[in-house]
Design a protein around this motif. Structure first.
Motif, PDB file in Angstrom:
ATOM      1  N   PHE A 194     -17.870 -19.083 -36.778  1.00  0.00           N
ATOM      2  CA  PHE A 194     -16.632 -18.387 -37.137  1.00  0.00           C
ATOM      3  C   PHE A 194     -15.402 -19.071 -36.529  1.00  0.00           C
ATOM      4  O   PHE A 194     -14.485 -18.409 -36.037  1.00  0.00           O
ATOM      5  N   MET A 195     -15.419 -20.395 -36.601  1.00  0.00           N
ATOM      6  CA  MET A 195     -14.251 -21.196 -36.253  1.00  0.00           C
ATOM      7  C   MET A 195     -13.930 -22.090 -37.449  1.00  0.00           C
ATOM      8  O   MET A 195     -13.953 -23.316 -37.366  1.00  0.00           O
ATOM      9  N   PRO A 196     -13.615 -21.490 -38.615  1.00  0.00           N
ATOM     10  CA  PRO A 196     -13.377 -22.278 -39.820  1.00  0.00           C
ATOM     11  C   PRO A 196     -12.050 -23.032 -39.733  1.00  0.00           C
ATOM     12  O   PRO A 196     -11.109 -22.589 -39.078  1.00  0.00           O
ATOM     13  N   LYS A 197     -11.984 -24.162 -40.400  1.00  0.00           N
ATOM     14  CA  LYS A 197     -10.784 -25.000 -40.317  1.00  0.00           C
ATOM     15  C   LYS A 197      -9.540 -24.302 -40.839  1.00  0.00           C
ATOM     16  O   LYS A 197      -8.429 -24.613 -40.412  1.00  0.00           O
ATOM     17  N   ASN A 198      -9.715 -23.359 -41.758  1.00  0.00           N
ATOM     18  CA  ASN A 198      -8.538 -22.693 -42.327  1.00  0.00           C
ATOM     19  C   ASN A 198      -7.945 -21.658 -41.380  1.00  0.00           C
ATOM     20  O   ASN A 198      -6.908 -21.072 -41.674  1.00  0.00           O
ATOM     21  N   GLN A 199      -8.581 -21.421 -40.225  1.00  0.00           N
ATOM     22  CA  GLN A 199      -8.093 -20.391 -39.310  1.00  0.00           C
ATOM     23  C   GLN A 199      -7.976 -20.857 -37.863  1.00  0.00           C
ATOM     24  O   GLN A 199      -7.263 -20.242 -37.072  1.00  0.00           O
ATOM     25  N   THR A 200      -8.665 -21.914 -37.490  1.00  0.00           N
ATOM     26  CA  THR A 200      -8.907 -22.208 -36.085  1.00  0.00           C
ATOM     27  C   THR A 200      -7.652 -22.325 -35.246  1.00  0.00           C
ATOM     28  O   THR A 200      -7.581 -21.826 -34.120  1.00  0.00           O
ATOM     29  N   PRO A 238     -18.603 -24.795 -41.288  1.00  0.00           N
ATOM     30  CA  PRO A 238     -19.635 -25.823 -41.094  1.00  0.00           C
ATOM     31  C   PRO A 238     -20.247 -25.791 -39.692  1.00  0.00           C
ATOM     32  O   PRO A 238     -21.409 -26.140 -39.508  1.00  0.00           O
ATOM     33  N   SER A 239     -19.448 -25.352 -38.704  1.00  0.00           N
ATOM     34  CA  SER A 239     -19.947 -25.286 -37.328  1.00  0.00           C
ATOM     35  C   SER A 239     -20.732 -24.012 -37.054  1.00  0.00           C
ATOM     36  O   SER A 239     -21.294 -23.840 -35.965  1.00  0.00           O
ATOM     37  N   LYS A 240     -20.773 -23.098 -38.019  1.00  0.00           N
ATOM     38  CA  LYS A 240     -21.563 -21.866 -37.948  1.00  0.00           C
ATOM     39  C   LYS A 240     -21.236 -21.048 -36.696  1.00  0.00           C
ATOM     40  O   LYS A 240     -22.121 -20.575 -35.973  1.00  0.00           O
TER      41      LYS A 240
END
Length: 463
Positions: free
Chosen positions: A105-111, A101-103
């Motif tokens: 490449f810091m997705p919640k499933n990985q951050t 969502p933040s566009k």
């Protein structure tokens, strides 16, 4: 009815027939494309992110998130070189989903477990999409150029002049192992995308940062006078930075070679960057080519390469090929390595392991090592399949359209301020789960090497 054999008959035939390697003729485009298609099919059989209930962009265990980004970067090049769009929809879905969502490449499933290098491999895939004019996403989704700019801007915020007089740390968050390590692959990602953004946009700020990153590497000794690229440098408790891990990995040399070639191209062939291209290329071929065959010199011969390291030499081939497009005078030097890689890699694509290891057509699984003749070493994985695909398809680079810029046909929309809001507050992230722990990217651990008992920062496990 001899034309219709039963499945059982086919299975018996495969078991009783000696394995035949994939055939490739390096000066025949149709042969290269056909062989590449077979290998790409076997590679993409590892991907499950487009299955119902799975997460788009993720590879299953034991593969880390960064390698999925590397794989989609490979597939974007595959489409560009061969014209085969079979995997474009899956690639676009994966890239947009993992941009998050933040566009950025810091997705919640990985951050929580994400390192700078992990984020960088996805950003480089996005930059490749922009340069190759890969189909643009819908307007409401992350755009290839803008998401790369977002990662660049976050890297700028993470530049750390307080320790080692510059450089980015390996990790984004200090609670992850490796926080006190500044490694060449993370900073190489920064350098690579900065150089390519400079070439693509013409914005000198990107070029200034590329120069700054490269010169920092030289100043601290991570790029040596004879153009070796060492793995990284440790920040000691007293704040000094004297302990350099002198291991040389093929992808570290490759990522700086490609970035230097982009700067050479953007500066119309300046001596500074030509010297860098020539020096790194010469060192890389001396270090990572054995009897004409690309190999991972530190771990391949003793069969110690892990899943991550088994993919490195494929990236070297990628960046060899990309360098020839940006610095065309290098083509005659690189071409023999690409041709040999194609024939050697195809010759070991003869494996038929069980379906838990390989779901592609029997007899087409590609082994890792290419230095032992037409012998399948059993080390079939995402890395070995990517390596083989790279080895074959990059022989098409001589006839491929060069990477575009915003002034030469590029269509991707940019946003110079993207990502400048910074990195997520780690205290607001969800609790770390077992799935998160196995989702971390490029890993290293302390490894004892050499008769003198010296230690090298090979793989610090973040799981």
């Amino acid at each position: 009815m001899r034309a219709f054999a039963t499945a059982a008959t086919l299975s018996l035939a495969l078991l009783s027939t000696p394995a035949l390697s994939l055939s490739v003729t390096v000066n025949d485009d149709s042969s290269l494309k056909s062989t590449a298609a077979t290998i790409a099919h076997g590679l993409m059989k590892y991907y499950t992110g487009n299955n119902t209930g799975d997460t788009p962009g993720n590879l299953p265990d034991p593969y880390y998130w960064w390698e999925a980004g590397a794989m989609f970067g490979t597939i974007i090049d595959y489409w560009h070189l061969t014209g085969d769009s079979s995997y474009n929809d899956a690639t676009l879905q994966a890239m947009v989903h993992q941009a998050g969502p933040s566009k950025d490449f810091m997705p919640k499933n990985q951050t929580r477990t994400e390192g700078n290098d992990d984020q960088g491999f996805w950003a480089m895939a996005a930059m490749t999409a922009a340069e190759n004019k890969f189909p643009d996403p819908p307007k409401e989704d992350a755009q290839w150029l803008a998401v790369t700019q977002a990662v660049f801007n976050q890297y700028v915020l993470r530049w750390d002049p307080a320790d080692c007089k510059g450089g980015m740390r390996w990790q984004i968050f200090q609670f992850n192992n490796g926080w006190n390590y500044k490694n060449s692959i993370s900073n190489g990602c920064f350098f690579n995308i900065a150089a390519r953004l400079h070439r693509y946009t013409g914005n000198s700020t990107y070029g200034d940062w590329a120069t700054k990153i490269f010169e920092w590497h030289q100043t601290v000794g991570l790029i040596t006078k004879d153009w070796g690229v060492h793995d990284g440098i440790t920040i000691d408790l007293d704040g000094t930075c004297t302990r350099i891990d002198v291991l040389e990995w093929s992808y570290n040399s490759g990522i700086f070679l490609h970035g230097a070639a982009a700067m050479y191209n953007a500066t119309n062939g300046g001596d500074k960057w030509k010297n860098a291209v020539d020096g790194i290329l010469k060192r890389a071929t001396a270090k990572f080519v054995k009897d004409g065959v690309v190999f991972e010199q530190f771990c391949e011969g003793n069969k110690l390469c892990n899943n991550d390291q088994q993919s490195f030499k494929g990236y070297l081939l990628r960046w060899f090929a990309a360098t020839t497009q940006l610095a065309p005078y290098t083509y005659q030097t690189v071409k023999p390595f690409l041709e040999t890689a194609a024939t050697k890699a195809a010759s070991v694509c003869i494996g038929s392991p069980d379906a838990t290891k390989y779901k592609g057509p029997p007899g087409t699984a590609c082994g890792f090592s290419w230095t032992t003749g037409a012998t399948f070493d059993g080390l079939v994985a995402v890395g070995s399949m990517m390596n083989a695909l790279d080895a074959v398809m990059y022989n098409l680079v001589g006839k491929a359209a060069p990477p575009v810029t915003s002034k030469s046909g590029g269509t991707s929309k940019g946003d110079p301020s993207a990502g400048s809001g910074g990195t997520q507050d780690p205290t607001k992230l969800k609790p770390l789960t077992t799935a998160d722990k196995v989702g971390a990217g490029i890993i290293t651990m302390l490894f004892v090497v050499g008769a003198f008992g010296s230690t090298a920062f090979m793989l610090l496990d973040r799981r």
